[in-house]
Write an enzyme that holds these catalytic residues in place. Structure first.
Site, short mmCIF file in Angstrom:
data_model
loop_
_atom_site.label_atom_id
_atom_site.label_comp_id
_atom_site.label_asym_id
_atom_site.label_seq_id
_atom_site.Cartn_x
_atom_site.Cartn_y
_atom_site.Cartn_z
N PRO A 89 0.75 -1.27 0.11
CA PRO A 89 -0.02 -0.16 -0.03
C PRO A 89 0.91 1.40 0.16
O PRO A 89 0.31 2.32 -0.65
CB PRO A 89 -0.86 -0.33 1.35
CG PRO A 89 -0.22 -1.18 2.03
CD PRO A 89 0.64 -2.14 1.08
N GLU A 116 1.90 -7.81 8.00
CA GLU A 116 2.27 -6.31 7.71
C GLU A 116 3.23 -5.98 6.72
O GLU A 116 3.82 -4.86 6.48
CB GLU A 116 2.81 -5.66 9.16
CG GLU A 116 1.76 -5.58 10.00
CD GLU A 116 0.37 -5.07 9.75
OE1 GLU A 116 -0.71 -5.68 9.96
OE2 GLU A 116 0.47 -3.75 9.37
N ARG A 158 -1.73 -8.68 -20.98
CA ARG A 158 -2.65 -8.25 -22.29
C ARG A 158 -1.83 -7.45 -23.26
O ARG A 158 -2.19 -7.37 -24.31
CB ARG A 158 -3.83 -7.70 -21.84
CG ARG A 158 -3.64 -6.23 -21.16
CD ARG A 158 -5.07 -5.77 -20.37
NE ARG A 158 -5.98 -5.49 -21.94
CZ ARG A 158 -6.04 -4.28 -22.40
NH1 ARG A 158 -5.04 -3.35 -22.11
NH2 ARG A 158 -6.99 -4.01 -23.34
N ASP A 173 -6.71 2.04 -25.57
CA ASP A 173 -7.04 1.82 -24.17
C ASP A 173 -7.29 3.06 -23.27
O ASP A 173 -6.41 4.02 -23.61
CB ASP A 173 -6.23 1.18 -23.27
CG ASP A 173 -6.29 -0.70 -23.68
OD1 ASP A 173 -7.15 -1.16 -24.02
OD2 ASP A 173 -5.19 -1.39 -23.38
N1 LIG Z 1 -0.30 -3.24 -4.02
C1 LIG Z 1 -1.04 -3.22 -3.07
C2 LIG Z 1 -1.96 -2.83 -1.96
C3 LIG Z 1 -2.20 -3.53 -0.69
C4 LIG Z 1 -1.18 -4.57 0.01
C5 LIG Z 1 -0.02 -5.05 -0.82
C6 LIG Z 1 0.63 -5.99 -0.09
C7 LIG Z 1 0.36 -6.38 1.16
C8 LIG Z 1 1.10 -7.42 2.14
C9 LIG Z 1 0.46 -7.19 3.55
N2 LIG Z 1 -0.57 -6.30 3.11
C10 LIG Z 1 -1.63 -5.95 4.26
C11 LIG Z 1 -1.01 -4.66 4.91
C12 LIG Z 1 0.18 -4.26 4.86
C13 LIG Z 1 0.37 -3.12 5.35
N3 LIG Z 1 -0.62 -2.30 5.80
C14 LIG Z 1 -1.94 -2.58 5.97
C15 LIG Z 1 -2.19 -3.93 5.28
C16 LIG Z 1 -0.63 -6.08 1.91
C17 LIG Z 1 -1.46 -5.07 1.44
N4 LIG Z 1 -2.96 -2.89 -0.02
N5 LIG Z 1 -3.37 -1.88 -0.97
C18 LIG Z 1 -3.16 -1.78 -2.15
N6 LIG Z 1 -3.31 -1.22 -3.07
#
Ligand SMILES: N#Cc1c(-c2ccc3ccn(Cc4ccncc4)c3c2)n[nH]c1N
Length: 247
Positions: A89, A116, A158, A173
């Site tokens: 994230p 996490e 794709r 696209d």
């Molecule tokens: N790309 C992407 C993502 C993720 C994502 C991706 C990998 C991981 C691994 C673990 N977590 C859970 C987590 C970790 C830290 N903070 C909160 C939740 C993930 C979330 N959440 N939202 C996105 N757009």
């Protein structure tokens, strides 16, 4: 293109056996290798996580299994180096432009984590000698990176030559760099010409390709203004003609 994915849920990637990506794999255009991270966790419980240093909620993925797993993938071809993509994230936004950058890479290694995230020393270790990208598919929080990898593999796959077939070009696209960058695609229609009292816009039945192209661009601008007004501000003025400006 070769794609490697290391995960504690390799079964999450069953969708890569079907549809467009599945066919690309059957045709040898795309070569996907899945790896179970726990194969490199050597304790009896095949532990891949532990409590975070400094305290705080949740668990952090241990560096040792990831280091051994990534080393094993790298050993698959010692004459090449994959681009490592870490879904998080906290990453840079995954965009159509980044998908087009990735499709030019011969080898991608995705490292979807859970809990996490991965101990930060892992990507520090590989970032010193490989290209490591932390990437986010959007401003919302998932439970892990697997869904993000499915999104990115489809968006990249794709674009591989021969995958979309001659009937469809990715150039048109939404978001595609060039004419469509920062523009959403307009509405689409097919037979029948009338359905439950709804008629297809007359212009699309006219056979006048120039007017149809103009109508489609107008509709793309209208939809962008309606759904993503902020993209209009990012439009390159050079791509707008006097007709666009009239809208
Ligand atoms: N790309 C992407 C993502 C993720 C994502 C991706 C990998 C991981 C691994 C673990 N977590 C859970 C987590 C970790 C830290 N903070 C909160 C939740 C993930 C979330 N959440 N939202 C996105 N757009």
């Amino acid at each position: 293109m070769r794609i490697d994915i290391i995960s504690i849920f390799p079964e999450y990637f069953a969708p890569l056996d079907v549809s467009l990506i599945g066919k690309a794999r059957e045709r040898g255009i795309l070569d996907v290798h899945l790896h179970q991270l726990r194969d490199w966790a050597h304790d009896v419980h095949r532990t891949v996580d532990d409590t975070p240093y400094g305290g705080g909620p949740g668990m952090v993925m241990k560096p040792e299994p990831w280091g051994e797993a990534i080393d094993a993938v790298l050993a698959a071809d010692q004459d090449a180096r994959p681009r490592i993509i870490v879904p998080t994230p906290s990453g840079v936004p995954f965009t159509q432009r980044l998908a087009m950058e990735y499709v030019a890479e011969p080898w991608l290694l995705f490292t979807p984590a859970r809990y996490e995230g991965i101990d930060s020393r892992v990507m520090a270790e590989y970032g010193s000698r490989l290209c490591v990208d932390e990437v986010s598919i959007g401003d919302y929080v998932l439970a892990g990176g697997e869904a993000a990898v499915l999104v990115m593999v489809e968006a990249v796959g794709r674009l591989l030559p021969g995958v979309l077939g001659n009937a469809r070009s990715a150039v048109d696209d939404s978001f595609a760099p060039g004419e469509m960058e920062n523009l959403l695609e307009g509405p689409v229609y097919t037979k029948p010409p009338e359905w439950r009292g709804h008629e297809v816009p007359e212009i699309l039945l006219s056979g006048h390709h120039g007017k149809i192209a103009r109508w489609r661009r107008d509709e793309a601008l209208r939809r962008t203004a309606r759904n993503r007004a902020e993209l209009l501000a990012a439009l390159d003025p050079a791509t707008l003609d006097k007709h666009d400006r009239r809208l």
